[in-house]
Scaffold this motif. Structure first.
Motif, PDB file in Angstrom:
ATOM      1  N   ALA A   1      42.219  96.362   1.229  1.00  0.00           N
ATOM      2  CA  ALA A   1      41.538  95.083   1.058  1.00  0.00           C
ATOM      3  C   ALA A   1      40.851  95.017  -0.307  1.00  0.00           C
ATOM      4  O   ALA A   1      40.897  93.982  -0.989  1.00  0.00           O
ATOM      5  CB  ALA A   1      40.523  94.883   2.175  1.00  0.00           C
ATOM      6  N   VAL A   2      40.211  96.114  -0.709  1.00  0.00           N
ATOM      7  CA  VAL A   2      39.562  96.142  -2.019  1.00  0.00           C
ATOM      8  C   VAL A   2      40.604  95.992  -3.131  1.00  0.00           C
ATOM      9  O   VAL A   2      40.393  95.248  -4.101  1.00  0.00           O
ATOM     10  CB  VAL A   2      38.757  97.435  -2.203  1.00  0.00           C
ATOM     11  CG1 VAL A   2      38.267  97.569  -3.647  1.00  0.00           C
ATOM     12  CG2 VAL A   2      37.559  97.461  -1.254  1.00  0.00           C
ATOM     13  N   LEU A   3      41.733  96.682  -3.012  1.00  0.00           N
ATOM     14  CA  LEU A   3      42.779  96.577  -4.029  1.00  0.00           C
ATOM     15  C   LEU A   3      43.280  95.140  -4.142  1.00  0.00           C
ATOM     16  O   LEU A   3      43.514  94.636  -5.254  1.00  0.00           O
ATOM     17  CB  LEU A   3      43.937  97.517  -3.699  1.00  0.00           C
ATOM     18  CG  LEU A   3      45.147  97.466  -4.642  1.00  0.00           C
ATOM     19  CD1 LEU A   3      44.743  97.760  -6.081  1.00  0.00           C
ATOM     20  CD2 LEU A   3      46.229  98.449  -4.175  1.00  0.00           C
ATOM     21  N   HIS A   4      43.439  94.472  -3.014  1.00  0.00           N
ATOM     22  CA  HIS A   4      43.852  93.069  -3.034  1.00  0.00           C
ATOM     23  C   HIS A   4      42.837  92.233  -3.813  1.00  0.00           C
ATOM     24  O   HIS A   4      43.205  91.384  -4.633  1.00  0.00           O
ATOM     25  CB  HIS A   4      43.976  92.560  -1.596  1.00  0.00           C
ATOM     26  CG  HIS A   4      44.515  91.165  -1.489  1.00  0.00           C
ATOM     27  ND1 HIS A   4      45.840  90.847  -1.748  1.00  0.00           N
ATOM     28  CD2 HIS A   4      43.909  89.984  -1.155  1.00  0.00           C
ATOM     29  CE1 HIS A   4      46.031  89.554  -1.580  1.00  0.00           C
ATOM     30  NE2 HIS A   4      44.868  89.004  -1.224  1.00  0.00           N
ATOM     31  N   GLY A   5      41.552  92.509  -3.579  1.00  0.00           N
ATOM     32  CA  GLY A   5      40.513  91.799  -4.304  1.00  0.00           C
ATOM     33  C   GLY A   5      40.478  92.137  -5.778  1.00  0.00           C
ATOM     34  O   GLY A   5      40.244  91.263  -6.622  1.00  0.00           O
ATOM     35  N   LEU A   6      40.707  93.400  -6.115  1.00  0.00           N
ATOM     36  CA  LEU A   6      40.714  93.824  -7.514  1.00  0.00           C
ATOM     37  C   LEU A   6      41.807  93.127  -8.309  1.00  0.00           C
ATOM     38  O   LEU A   6      41.595  92.696  -9.448  1.00  0.00           O
ATOM     39  CB  LEU A   6      40.903  95.339  -7.611  1.00  0.00           C
ATOM     40  CG  LEU A   6      39.763  96.231  -7.127  1.00  0.00           C
ATOM     41  CD1 LEU A   6      40.196  97.687  -7.159  1.00  0.00           C
ATOM     42  CD2 LEU A   6      38.507  96.033  -7.974  1.00  0.00           C
ATOM     43  N   ARG A   7      42.995  93.033  -7.707  1.00  0.00           N
ATOM     44  CA  ARG A   7      44.101  92.379  -8.401  1.00  0.00           C
ATOM     45  C   ARG A   7      43.769  90.922  -8.695  1.00  0.00           C
ATOM     46  O   ARG A   7      44.004  90.414  -9.799  1.00  0.00           O
ATOM     47  CB  ARG A   7      45.369  92.475  -7.551  1.00  0.00           C
ATOM     48  CG  ARG A   7      45.987  93.868  -7.528  1.00  0.00           C
ATOM     49  CD  ARG A   7      47.044  93.975  -6.448  1.00  0.00           C
ATOM     50  NE  ARG A   7      47.789  95.232  -6.519  1.00  0.00           N
ATOM     51  CZ  ARG A   7      48.461  95.759  -5.496  1.00  0.00           C
ATOM     52  NH1 ARG A   7      48.487  95.123  -4.331  1.00  0.00           N
ATOM     53  NH2 ARG A   7      49.106  96.905  -5.642  1.00  0.00           N
ATOM     54  N   ALA A   8      43.211  90.241  -7.693  1.00  0.00           N
ATOM     55  CA  ALA A   8      42.845  88.841  -7.889  1.00  0.00           C
ATOM     56  C   ALA A   8      41.708  88.706  -8.895  1.00  0.00           C
ATOM     57  O   ALA A   8      41.691  87.777  -9.711  1.00  0.00           O
ATOM     58  CB  ALA A   8      42.449  88.220  -6.544  1.00  0.00           C
TER      59      ALA A   8
END
Length: 264
Positions: A72-79
């Motif tokens: 979930a954090v990685l998804h947020g980081l990419r965005a």
């Protein structure tokens, strides 16, 4: 407080009504705030959109299925990187982390853009003794794996990351997707050369009657953390010459300055 370069990321999985209170606290302290719903099935998305209708500083990202906190954090980081943010403060959705400390942590990140700003938990009487004592094991291993770089607490998830550096680290490995995310992120960023800066932060343990939620499974997740530390020790051995040189160099730089004494 608003900042165009730094964003708050709150990963959440079925946190229930407590998530709304956590987001309210975070929004009162900072803008923007992004929530990443990790395959939640408790209606969190609809509840957030209804409660914060018209709030342009809140963004809700949703994953179609539960993949773990790190994912979930990685998804947020990419965005976040795509939107131009340089730093992200992560905090748990369950109310454990102190939203009022967000500005101080963001200021530390602004003053030290290449550093890793780590929360150093200050436990109250509500803290389970098993958790307080158990985390010492992970902290000991994290210090070994970085040759004592200065990670005060490897498990406390209230921290500020450099977005681009962490995103690149995570995309190079298939791990760091669940409860192994927080300690491995700290260790690998230290390997990359990020200086850890520890800032005390109070931590709350809410009971079920207060909306407290925990998805930690002692058997499964402790096994995951054990395997993680085995991998990190092996990775440390491969990096040992560089880490030893860096520690020696850091030691010289940290020697206290002694003013020259005048001679009569």
């Amino acid at each position: 407080m608003t900042d165009p370069a730094r964003v708050v990321l709150i990963p959440s999985y079925n946190t229930g009504a407590r998530l709304l209170e956590t987001v309210r606290e975070a929004r009162a302290a900072w803008a923007p705030v992004w929530v990443v719903l990790d395959g939640s099935t408790d209606g969190s998305g609809d509840a957030l959109r209804a409660a914060f209708a018209g709030d342009t500083q809140l963004r809700v990202l949703e994953l179609p299925e539960n993949r773990g906190k790190g994912a979930a954090v990685l998804h947020g980081l990419r965005a976040a990187e795509e939107a131009g943010y340089t730093h992200a403060l992560t905090m748990d959705a369950d109310g454990q982390h102190p939203a009022e400390r967000i500005p101080a942590f963001m200021e530390a990140a602004a003053a030290n853009p290449g550093a890793l700003i780590l929360g150093l938990p200050v436990f109250g009487e509500d803290a389970p003794l098993l958790r307080v004592r158990g985390r010492r094991i992970s902290n000991w291993w994290a210090e070994l794996e970085t040759l004592h770089a200065g990670i005060g607490d490897s498990l406390f998830g209230f921290r500020v990351y450099p977005v681009s550096a962490l995103r690149r680290i995570m995309e190079r490995t298939r791990w760091m997707r669940r409860f192994d995310f927080d300690p491995e992120a700290a260790v690998r960023l230290c390997w990359l050369g990020a200086q850890p800066i520890n800032i005390p932060a109070p931590v709350r343990y809410l009971g079920k009657e207060e909306g407290g939620v925990s998805h930690f499974h002692y058997g499964r997740d402790n096994l995951l953390l054990t395997f993680m530390h085995v991998r990190l020790v092996l990775g440390m051995l491969a990096r040992l010459p560089r880490l030893a040189w860096r520690r020696s160099h850091r030691g010289r730089l940290s020697e206290p300055h002694r003013p020259a004494t005048s001679r009569s």
